[in-house]
Design an enzyme around this catalytic site. Structure first.
Site, short mmCIF file in Angstrom:
data_model
loop_
_atom_site.label_atom_id
_atom_site.label_comp_id
_atom_site.label_asym_id
_atom_site.label_seq_id
_atom_site.Cartn_x
_atom_site.Cartn_y
_atom_site.Cartn_z
N GLY A 55 -9.51 -6.72 -1.42
CA GLY A 55 -9.05 -7.26 -2.70
C GLY A 55 -7.57 -7.56 -2.71
N GLY B 151 -4.29 -6.77 -3.25
CA GLY B 151 -3.52 -5.54 -3.47
C GLY B 151 -2.07 -5.82 -3.83
NE ARG B 152 0.95 -8.52 0.61
CZ ARG B 152 1.79 -8.82 1.55
NH1 ARG B 152 3.09 -8.69 1.33
NH2 ARG B 152 1.38 -9.24 2.71
N GLY C 248 2.51 -3.23 -3.33
CA GLY C 248 2.26 -4.44 -4.10
C GLY C 248 3.32 -5.50 -3.93
NE ARG D 266 -2.31 -17.46 -0.71
CZ ARG D 266 -2.54 -16.45 0.12
NH1 ARG D 266 -2.08 -16.45 1.37
NH2 ARG D 266 -3.24 -15.41 -0.28
NE ARG E 111 -9.27 -13.77 -0.49
CZ ARG E 111 -8.04 -13.75 -0.04
NH1 ARG E 111 -7.81 -13.49 1.22
NH2 ARG E 111 -7.01 -13.96 -0.85
CG ASP F 77 -9.44 -9.89 5.02
OD1 ASP F 77 -9.86 -9.74 6.18
OD2 ASP F 77 -8.29 -9.59 4.68
CG ASN F 78 -6.65 -12.89 6.31
OD1 ASN F 78 -6.51 -12.68 5.11
ND2 ASN F 78 -6.10 -12.12 7.24
P1 AMP Z 1 -3.44 -9.21 4.74
O1 AMP Z 1 -3.04 -8.48 5.97
O2 AMP Z 1 -2.30 -9.90 4.04
O3 AMP Z 1 -4.62 -10.11 4.92
O4 AMP Z 1 -3.86 -8.09 3.70
C1 AMP Z 1 -4.94 -7.22 3.89
C2 AMP Z 1 -5.12 -6.37 2.66
O5 AMP Z 1 -3.99 -5.50 2.48
C3 AMP Z 1 -5.28 -7.13 1.35
O6 AMP Z 1 -6.20 -6.42 0.57
C4 AMP Z 1 -3.90 -7.05 0.77
O7 AMP Z 1 -3.89 -7.21 -0.63
C5 AMP Z 1 -3.45 -5.66 1.18
N1 AMP Z 1 -1.98 -5.53 1.22
C6 AMP Z 1 -1.15 -6.07 2.14
N2 AMP Z 1 0.13 -5.75 1.87
C7 AMP Z 1 0.12 -4.99 0.76
C8 AMP Z 1 1.13 -4.32 -0.01
N3 AMP Z 1 2.42 -4.40 0.31
N4 AMP Z 1 0.74 -3.63 -1.10
C9 AMP Z 1 -0.56 -3.54 -1.44
N5 AMP Z 1 -1.55 -4.13 -0.76
C10 AMP Z 1 -1.23 -4.84 0.33
MG MG Z 2 -5.16 -11.63 3.69
#
Ligand code: AMP
Ligand code: MG
Length: 483
Positions: A85, A87-88, A121, A171, A178, A247-248
């Site tokens: 989900g 998260g930020r 976040g 963005r 996804r 998820d990407n």
């Molecule tokens: P990503 O590596 O950007 O695809 O993120 C993978 C997951 O980690 C997603 O659920 C993001 O929302 C979460 N996430 C990444 N960075 C942060 C952060 N700084 N704080 C909270 N959630 C994060």
């Molecule tokens: Mg991602």
């Protein structure tokens, strides 16, 4: 901006209503005026830097926006995580652009949500600027991608390996659906939600399927086609996504999530730069295989919608999914053919294409430079003889093949130029620009770099400043998720 929020209509299991956490001192440092025009943002707003900083940090909520954090799951490096989900990130809502397309507007780095899993976040200025530069460069290169509208610094610091200035990036995407969104509901055996999600995806991205008797099978077929095109385009320009988790992987077929991405310098399919990809799962040349793997995960999620009897559903889906590698290879070779000026690709050309690529690899030649020189060699004896030295017999075979096709030199040149950039966002330049942003809190160098990247097939006065391959061949270059 004229917001609507159709995603909210899917039901509360799809998201959490959540407002961005305000930041201390928002300041707009990057703004995409061409995209702003496409989104038909009012002049009143566009001219007010202070207001832009307030709105695109999430300190103020644009009228009509109902911010949410969307729910999704995902396979990360092959391991299933049932809940990830946003998260930020906050999805502010959707706007219709001047071409009538519905686009998501999302803030990233805008505070915690119920999906933050202990994360802060937030986002540091480096990854925000990287996403802006890379996605706009990819768009200019003609590769399907999400876009960036703005980067706003927060006046707060985030702690990563050290303290860094915080930023929020806006963005703009065709959607944020996804493969992981489907996995989220499939993991809960929630067939009703899966159906809702499929129908929404079809309505939004593939409306031509709406009346089809086999629309869910059709959806898989569309996603396969889009992913094949996407990965082939990545490989055309030397892009390594770096974190091709499910998820990407966007259902719209856009490049999404510019985390540890990088550009390949010397041609080598095994190239990996991401510090966390220790097994080389997401190496340059592995990307088609991984896209196939990810699509298989999507297909698994849709089985119950295709036929209540799993075996029957598998029988229907399997041939489609199994065909992926052959279909990819065909599209990939046609793409390489265009890079080499072949007006129409013939199966017999395969040998020539691979002999040239192998030679480029053996000689440790730079991918972008070599294809640029091949293009220029059509009009320069000197460059042709230099390449003949390096590529040997493959070069002669190529010239012979070109001379046998019925097309004038200019047409071949234009075809090659269209598919072979003169400049790409090379890793060492991206890093230098990001470092400058971190130190100065300004994006002056980023804007200068972007100006060149926005005309990737043209040599502007400043282009030569950014064309040089890395001196050390990026031997020790590493990218990080930045999260
Ligand atoms: P990503 O590596 O950007 O695809 O993120 C993978 C997951 O980690 C997603 O659920 C993001 O929302 C979460 N996430 C990444 N960075 C942060 C952060 N700084 N704080 C909270 N959630 C994060
Ligand atoms: Mg991602």
């Amino acid at each position: 901006m004229n917001f609507s929020n159709t995603y909210i209509g899917l039901g509360k299991d799809f998201y959490e209503k959540n407002r961005p956490t305000p930041v201390r001192e928002p300041r707009l440092i990057m703004w995409n005026s061409r995209l702003a025009e496409q989104l038909m943002i009012s002049n009143e707003l566009k001219q007010d830097q202070i207001a832009l900083g307030q709105y695109f940090s999430g300190n103020r909520i644009l009228p009509g926006s109902e911010p949410i954090a969307t729910a999704y799951a995902g396979h990360q490096f092959g391991h299933f995580v049932p809940q990830l989900g946003d998260g930020r990130a906050h999805l502010l809502g959707e706007v219709i652009d001047k071409f009538g397309q519905r686009l998501d507007i999302q803030l990233k780095g805008s505070g915690t949500t119920k999906f933050s899993r202990g994360g802060d976040g937030r986002c540091a200025i480096g990854p925000a600027v990287r996403e802006f530069i890379m996605s706009e460069a990819m768009n200019a290169l003609g590769v399907p991608t999400t876009r960036c509208l703005a980067v706003v610094t927060t006046g707060e610091q985030v702690f990563r390996n050290s303290l860094l200035p915080g930023a929020i990036v806006t963005r703009v995407a065709s959607s944020h659906i996804r493969i992981g969104t489907f996995q989220f509901f499939a993991a809960q055996n929630d067939h009703q939600a899966l159906k809702t999600l499929c129908n929404y995806t079809i309505e939004r991205h593939y409306p031509e399927l709406k009346e089809s008797p086999n629309k869910y099978l059709g959806l898989i077929e569309k996603v396969i086609e889009k992913q094949i095109h996407l990965v082939s385009e990545w490989m055309r320009v030397g892009f390594i996504h770096g974190v091709m988790n499910t998820d990407n992987t966007s259902l719209s077929g856009e490049t999404i999530d510019y985390g540890p991405c990088a550009m390949m310098g010397e041609y080598d399919p095994l190239t990996v730069y991401s510090s966390i990809d220790t097994m080389g799962r997401y190496a340059f040349g592995k990307q088609p295989e991984i896209a196939h793997w990810n699509i298989t995960r999507l297909a698994e999620c849709l089985l119950p919608l295709i036929n209540a009897e799993t075996n029957k559903a598998i029988e229907q889906v399997e041939p489609l999914v199994a065909d992926f590698p052959d279909r990819f290879m065909q599209v990939y070779m046609e793409m390489l053919g265009r890079k080499l000026g072949l007006i129409s690709f013939q199966q017999e050309d395969q040998k020539l294409l691979f002999s040239i690529l192998n030679r480029i690899k053996e000689r440790n030649m730079d991918y972008t430079v070599t294809f640029d020189l091949l293009t220029k060699s059509l009009k320069s004896e000197a460059i042709a003889s230099q390449l003949k030295n390096e590529l040997g017999g493959s070069f002669d075979l190529w010239q012979k093949r070109l001379s046998e096709q019925d097309a004038n030199l200019q047409k071949v040149h234009d075809l090659m130029r269209q598919h072979n950039p003169v400049v790409i966002p090379r890793n060492h330049h991206v890093e230098a620009v990001i470092q400058d942003c971190e130190q100065t809190g300004e994006a002056t160098l980023a804007e200068k770099f972007l100006k060149v990247l926005l005309s990737p097939c043209e040599e502007l006065t400043e282009t030569s400043l950014y064309q040089d391959p890395p001196k050390d061949g990026d031997e020790n270059y590493q990218t990080f998720c930045g999260t």
